[in-house]
Scaffold this motif. Structure first.
Motif, PDB file in Angstrom:
ATOM      1  N   LYS A   3     -17.464 -10.015 -16.391  1.00  0.00           N
ATOM      2  CA  LYS A   3     -16.558  -9.437 -17.359  1.00  0.00           C
ATOM      3  C   LYS A   3     -17.403  -8.760 -18.409  1.00  0.00           C
ATOM      4  O   LYS A   3     -18.029  -9.410 -19.234  1.00  0.00           O
ATOM      5  CB  LYS A   3     -15.679 -10.519 -17.989  1.00  0.00           C
ATOM      6  CG  LYS A   3     -14.695 -11.108 -16.984  1.00  0.00           C
ATOM      7  CD  LYS A   3     -15.274 -12.220 -16.222  1.00  0.00           C
ATOM      8  CE  LYS A   3     -14.266 -12.796 -15.244  1.00  0.00           C
ATOM      9  NZ  LYS A   3     -14.834 -13.723 -14.322  1.00  0.00           N
ATOM     10  N   ASP A   5     -16.540  -5.597 -20.242  1.00  0.00           N
ATOM     11  CA  ASP A   5     -15.987  -4.713 -21.234  1.00  0.00           C
ATOM     12  C   ASP A   5     -14.495  -4.886 -21.336  1.00  0.00           C
ATOM     13  O   ASP A   5     -13.881  -5.614 -20.606  1.00  0.00           O
ATOM     14  CB  ASP A   5     -16.327  -3.280 -20.796  1.00  0.00           C
ATOM     15  CG  ASP A   5     -16.078  -2.308 -21.880  1.00  0.00           C
ATOM     16  OD1 ASP A   5     -15.491  -2.699 -22.870  1.00  0.00           O
ATOM     17  OD2 ASP A   5     -16.493  -1.175 -21.729  1.00  0.00           O
ATOM     18  N   SER A   6     -13.974  -4.103 -22.290  1.00  0.00           N
ATOM     19  CA  SER A   6     -12.532  -4.060 -22.368  1.00  0.00           C
ATOM     20  C   SER A   6     -11.923  -3.479 -21.119  1.00  0.00           C
ATOM     21  O   SER A   6     -10.756  -3.629 -20.863  1.00  0.00           O
ATOM     22  CB  SER A   6     -12.055  -3.255 -23.572  1.00  0.00           C
ATOM     23  OG  SER A   6     -12.485  -1.930 -23.466  1.00  0.00           O
ATOM     24  N   ARG A 212     -15.305 -11.822 -27.281  1.00  0.00           N
ATOM     25  CA  ARG A 212     -14.157 -11.466 -26.464  1.00  0.00           C
ATOM     26  C   ARG A 212     -13.473 -12.746 -25.962  1.00  0.00           C
ATOM     27  O   ARG A 212     -12.448 -13.131 -26.452  1.00  0.00           O
ATOM     28  CB  ARG A 212     -14.569 -10.570 -25.288  1.00  0.00           C
ATOM     29  CG  ARG A 212     -14.885  -9.143 -25.689  1.00  0.00           C
ATOM     30  CD  ARG A 212     -13.678  -8.412 -26.233  1.00  0.00           C
ATOM     31  NE  ARG A 212     -13.965  -7.002 -26.503  1.00  0.00           N
ATOM     32  CZ  ARG A 212     -14.382  -6.523 -27.652  1.00  0.00           C
ATOM     33  NH1 ARG A 212     -14.574  -7.352 -28.675  1.00  0.00           N
ATOM     34  NH2 ARG A 212     -14.612  -5.242 -27.809  1.00  0.00           N
ATOM     35  N   SER A 216     -10.919 -10.911 -22.265  1.00  0.00           N
ATOM     36  CA  SER A 216     -11.660 -10.231 -21.202  1.00  0.00           C
ATOM     37  C   SER A 216     -11.343 -10.763 -19.811  1.00  0.00           C
ATOM     38  O   SER A 216     -11.975 -10.372 -18.834  1.00  0.00           O
ATOM     39  CB  SER A 216     -13.175 -10.347 -21.453  1.00  0.00           C
ATOM     40  OG  SER A 216     -13.558  -9.551 -22.555  1.00  0.00           O
ATOM     41  N   GLU A 218      -9.759 -10.993 -16.329  1.00  0.00           N
ATOM     42  CA  GLU A 218      -9.224  -9.978 -15.423  1.00  0.00           C
ATOM     43  C   GLU A 218      -7.966 -10.484 -14.717  1.00  0.00           C
ATOM     44  O   GLU A 218      -7.933 -11.609 -14.212  1.00  0.00           O
ATOM     45  CB  GLU A 218     -10.266  -9.586 -14.370  1.00  0.00           C
ATOM     46  CG  GLU A 218     -11.392  -8.755 -14.946  1.00  0.00           C
ATOM     47  CD  GLU A 218     -12.348  -8.260 -13.873  1.00  0.00           C
ATOM     48  OE1 GLU A 218     -13.140  -7.370 -14.181  1.00  0.00           O
ATOM     49  OE2 GLU A 218     -12.291  -8.772 -12.726  1.00  0.00           O
ATOM     50  N   THR A 336      -8.788  -6.054 -17.377  1.00  0.00           N
ATOM     51  CA  THR A 336      -8.802  -7.120 -18.370  1.00  0.00           C
ATOM     52  C   THR A 336      -7.602  -7.001 -19.300  1.00  0.00           C
ATOM     53  O   THR A 336      -7.038  -5.926 -19.477  1.00  0.00           O
ATOM     54  CB  THR A 336     -10.083  -7.056 -19.219  1.00  0.00           C
ATOM     55  OG1 THR A 336     -10.130  -5.790 -19.901  1.00  0.00           O
ATOM     56  CG2 THR A 336     -11.329  -7.200 -18.353  1.00  0.00           C
ATOM     57  N   SER A 338      -7.756  -6.955 -22.370  1.00  0.00           N
ATOM     58  CA  SER A 338      -8.144  -6.056 -23.460  1.00  0.00           C
ATOM     59  C   SER A 338      -7.916  -4.593 -23.111  1.00  0.00           C
ATOM     60  O   SER A 338      -7.923  -3.732 -23.997  1.00  0.00           O
ATOM     61  CB  SER A 338      -9.613  -6.276 -23.828  1.00  0.00           C
ATOM     62  OG  SER A 338     -10.455  -6.065 -22.712  1.00  0.00           O
ATOM     63  N   GLY A 372     -12.438 -15.024 -19.022  1.00  0.00           N
ATOM     64  CA  GLY A 372     -13.403 -14.063 -19.543  1.00  0.00           C
ATOM     65  C   GLY A 372     -14.522 -14.744 -20.312  1.00  0.00           C
ATOM     66  O   GLY A 372     -14.347 -15.813 -20.902  1.00  0.00           O
ATOM     67  N   LEU A 376     -18.927 -10.336 -25.280  1.00  0.00           N
ATOM     68  CA  LEU A 376     -18.985  -9.085 -24.534  1.00  0.00           C
ATOM     69  C   LEU A 376     -20.406  -8.566 -24.439  1.00  0.00           C
ATOM     70  O   LEU A 376     -20.899  -8.237 -23.370  1.00  0.00           O
ATOM     71  CB  LEU A 376     -18.107  -8.049 -25.222  1.00  0.00           C
ATOM     72  CG  LEU A 376     -18.226  -6.604 -24.731  1.00  0.00           C
ATOM     73  CD1 LEU A 376     -17.710  -6.502 -23.311  1.00  0.00           C
ATOM     74  CD2 LEU A 376     -17.467  -5.665 -25.642  1.00  0.00           C
TER      75      LEU A 376
END
Length: 542
Positions: A3, A5-6, A212, A216, A218, A336, A338, A372, A376
């Motif tokens: 995981k 990123d956004s 995060r 984050s 998924e 994700t 985010s 997540g 990050l």
């Protein structure tokens, strides 16, 4: 699996090719935080001695409190009179050179970007950005380290001997941030304590973490409006149900493929495969070794052969999957939580998002979801800017101002009337604003995530409720963020190798039975050594 990123970096992140910004090498599926160092002095006790104090920001009350569920707070309205959190511009008038990655299109240059111009004014220094697409950042970072061109502030990329690199290239921030010293920067003090583990190497603080965690995670996004129009359910009870849903959504006459990208991570969750690693019999065991991997790959192969996955899934980028989801040509996609705001940007006002939790493949109950990573990425200050370290920390503190402040409102939504319009009292980005504000500020520093989705009525509640349902039961990676030197040196390559085998299996160029040999090769090429190094840290941290 990682995981990063956004948004996921690309479909290859499902097999862990090495996170671009992360400090770690917790392959398979590198998470984005590095907790360990090279000396063995990075156990929990050593970290506790230097970890910054935590001072929660309570300046705004959440409409939907998330703390008890381990998820971000939800907010239904932006305060009508937001608090001004920063009274003096953090800059010193001199340029601030930033090197980081981006997962969105490069914004207009400062000369054509009203937001960037006003941002510089508010900062009190011209901010110069060196932006690189996230999939290319590790290579760019290694080149910058070798050439001594890291700028003043840089996102830490993947490179061998990372602790040594940080000691040579990054400012030791321990004298400025350890314990109560961080209170000089109150919005950095508002970052969760666990996130700081990612920035501590050899008992020294080398950067600012970007938190995060659950946001984050998924999950499978679905175009609820399309499902409703066809009378299709947003719940699944088995892998067979998933296949039938994909079949019903695929319509090649409309150029519609059910899946905008490969659903590998989601399918693995149906089969109960661990989140990257699991502890068993006094050691770490890679999720690649799980017996259910071959069944999961066989199912993805079936989806591919049936034409339910977009034919360009192996060659397209992150923005492509967003476009497919937004225009309805790929009404299912793994992303994700985010990513919700950026997916809303791609959709018509009539469109809706639903989250479909994974079922157990055999219909025996719910599947599980991988939680997540808590961090990050980490942002460091270059030794070339050591004489301006307080300016750099003040700038990062400004970027971490939380939801409810006027600074957050400006950072996220730009200039009223240009970058955003006010709709029912809330800011909503315009297309111009979505383009102009993409300065990768959230990858330099950021406050704790807030669920606030004014673009679409009901979206905040939908996102919050989906997270409330899924995340408390989600499965963490037991060694999330712990550092392996072997992983840092070899992880990206051995993961690329096994990812290639996975690609070949899914596309029918190799039989599923080839997976076992690929895993054996991965283990002997460095996977077993990575497991040993991570497990040593895991034991010392318990």
């Amino acid at each position: 699996m990682p995981k990063f990123d956004s948004q996921p970096l690309s479909r290859r992140t499902l097999l862990g090719t090495g996170a671009a910004l992360g400090l770690s090498a917790t392959v398979p599926g590198c998470s984005n935080a590095g907790r360990g160092g090279a000396s063995g002095s990075n156990d929990s006790a050593a970290k506790a001695k230097v970890r910054p104090a935590y001072v929660r920001y309570d300046g705004v009350k959440a409409d939907l409190p998330g703390e008890q569920y381990g998820i971000p707070d939800g907010f239904l309205r932006y305060p009508a009179d937001p608090v001004q959190a920063i009274t003096q511009p953090p800059g010193d008038g001199k340029p601030i050179e930033v090197m980081t990655s981006t997962n969105t299109p490069i914004p207009p240059s400062v000369a054509q970007n009203a937001f960037w111009q006003q941002f510089n004014e508010r900062v009190g220094s011209p901010v110069r950005l060196n932006l690189t697409p996230s999939v290319d950042y590790s290579q760019k970072f290694a080149t910058a380290v070798a050439g001594g061109k890291l700028g003043d502030i840089f996102s830490i990329g993947n490179i061998p001997q990372k602790p040594q690199m940080l000691a040579a290239k990054a400012v030791d921030l321990t004298p400025h941030l350890a314990g109560d010293k961080i209170k000089k920067y109150p919005y950095l003090a508002n970052l969760p304590e666990t996130s700081w583990n990612a920035a501590i190497f050899d008992s020294k603080i080398y950067g600012i973490p970007i938190p995060r965690g659950a946001i984050s995670t998924e999950v499978l996004y679905a175009r609820k409006d399309i499902l409703d129009a066809q009378g299709l359910p947003a719940e699944l009870k088995s892998a067979d149900d998933f296949v039938e849903l994909c079949k019903a959504l695929t319509d090649k006459r409309k150029n519609r493929f059910a899946l905008a990208d490969l659903p590998t991570a989601y399918v693995r969750n149906m089969f109960g495969i661990p989140n990257t690693w699991k502890e068993a019999d006094g050691k770490l065991v890679s999720s690649f070794e799980d017996p259910a991997q071959e069944e999961a790959l066989a199912l993805v192969q079936k989806l591919w052969k049936s034409g339910y996955i977009h034919p360009e899934a192996f060659t397209s980028q992150n923005q492509d999957r967003k476009t497919r989801f937004g225009n309805g040509t790929g009404p299912l996609v793994v992303a994700t939580f985010s990513g919700w705001p950026t997916y809303l940007q791609t959709m018509d006002q009539e469109a809706e998002i639903a989250i479909i939790a994974p079922p157990a493949h055999d219909g025996s109950g719910p599947g599980h979801t991988w939680l997540g990573a808590p961090t990050l990425s980490v942002t460091a200050i270059s030794k070339s800017a050591e004489d301006r370290v307080e300016t750099m920390l003040a700038y990062l503190n400004y970027l971490a101002t939380p939801f409810g402040t006027s600074e957050y409102l400006f950072r996220k939504y730009g200039i009223k009337g240009i970058d955003h319009q006010v709709r029912d009292g809330d800011p909503v980005l315009t297309k111009k604003g979505f383009s102009e504000t993409q300065l990768a500020l959230q990858y330099q520093a950021d406050g704790p995530w807030a669920i606030f989705l004014p673009e679409r009525k009901g979206s905040t509640e939908s996102c919050f409720n989906a997270m409330k349902e899924i995340c408390p039961k989600a499965l963490p990676n037991p060694v999330d963020g712990m550092y392996s030197e072997t992983g840092s040196r070899k992880g990206a390559q051995i993961n690329r190798d096994i990812s290639t085998v996975s690609d070949d299996i899914i596309q029918g160029r190799k039989p599923v039975s080839d997976w076992a040999q690929a895993v054996k090769k991965w283990k002997s090429a460095g996977g077993d050594k990575i497991a040993e190094e991570l497990y040593a840290q895991y034991k010392s941290s318990r």
